[in-house]
Write a protein that holds these residues in place. Structure first.
Motif, mmCIF file in Angstrom:
data_model
loop_
_atom_site.group_PDB
_atom_site.id
_atom_site.type_symbol
_atom_site.label_atom_id
_atom_site.label_comp_id
_atom_site.label_asym_id
_atom_site.label_seq_id
_atom_site.Cartn_x
_atom_site.Cartn_y
_atom_site.Cartn_z
ATOM 1 N N LEU A 1 74.900 16.110 -42.395
ATOM 2 C CA LEU A 1 75.893 16.903 -41.679
ATOM 3 C C LEU A 1 76.705 16.088 -40.684
ATOM 4 C CD1 LEU A 1 73.750 20.055 -40.915
ATOM 5 C CD2 LEU A 1 75.359 19.710 -42.775
ATOM 6 N N SER B 1 70.281 18.572 -43.342
ATOM 7 C CA SER B 1 70.041 20.004 -43.487
ATOM 8 C C SER B 1 68.953 20.174 -44.538
ATOM 9 C CB SER B 1 71.316 20.709 -43.939
ATOM 10 O OG SER B 1 71.051 22.060 -44.210
ATOM 11 N N TYR C 1 68.005 21.848 -39.234
ATOM 12 C CA TYR C 1 68.905 20.718 -39.042
ATOM 13 C C TYR C 1 68.155 19.724 -38.166
ATOM 14 C CZ TYR C 1 71.995 24.573 -40.245
ATOM 15 O OH TYR C 1 72.568 25.664 -40.847
ATOM 16 N N SER D 1 68.068 27.160 -37.819
ATOM 17 C CA SER D 1 69.303 27.938 -37.952
ATOM 18 C C SER D 1 69.216 29.289 -37.254
ATOM 19 C CB SER D 1 69.666 28.124 -39.425
ATOM 20 O OG SER D 1 68.679 28.867 -40.108
ATOM 21 N N GLU E 1 75.833 25.697 -41.598
ATOM 22 C CA GLU E 1 76.002 24.254 -41.727
ATOM 23 C C GLU E 1 77.357 23.827 -41.177
ATOM 24 O OE1 GLU E 1 75.267 23.129 -45.784
ATOM 25 O OE2 GLU E 1 73.103 23.326 -45.543
ATOM 26 N N MET F 1 77.126 23.651 -37.441
ATOM 27 C CA MET F 1 76.363 22.476 -37.025
ATOM 28 C C MET F 1 77.206 21.205 -37.187
ATOM 29 S SD MET F 1 73.801 21.209 -35.588
ATOM 30 C CE MET F 1 72.687 22.548 -35.440
#
Length: 116
Positions: free
Chosen positions: A3, A15, A28, A57, A70, A73
């Motif tokens: 990420l 992730s 994450y 998450s 995602e 993030m």
């Protein structure tokens, strides 16, 4: 999936889909945040772990934010902060706050800052 870069050590943030307490969520975490099972069968950071950055998450579920995506993030890692929509306990009150990376908790909400 990578990420971005860890805000604390510069490693890759990955992730990973996991199941925690019967719920499927994303984790994450920095590639240098290594966990292992201890004698009580709990996951703890290993002695060789160089970083402790990890975010579940559902970390903001307490404020009725179901999940950090995602994309959120990635934005947090690139820009250093994101704006999230939170709700009161009954779900009727809505407010927006900044979220930043935190070395101890993964993410922190800036309660004193107002979103313009």
């Amino acid at each position: 999936m990578i990420l971005g870069k860890c805000p604390f050590c510069g490693g890759n943030v990955l992730s990973q889909k996991i199941t925690a307490r019967g719920q499927k969520i994303n984790l994450y975490h920095c590639e240098h945040a290594i966990k292992e099972r201890d004698v009580n069968d709990d996951y703890v950071f290993s002695a060789t772990s160089m970083c402790r950055f990890q975010v579940y998450s559902n970390a903001l579920l307490r404020w009725n934010k179901r999940s950090l995506s995602e994309l959120e993030m990635k934005t947090l890692l690139q820009e250093g902060q994101i704006v999230v929509r939170l709700h009161g306990k009954k779900g009727t009150r809505e407010y927006f706050k900044y979220v930043v990376a935190d070395p101890e908790y993964g993410v922190s909400i800036l309660w004193d800052s107002e979103v313009a």
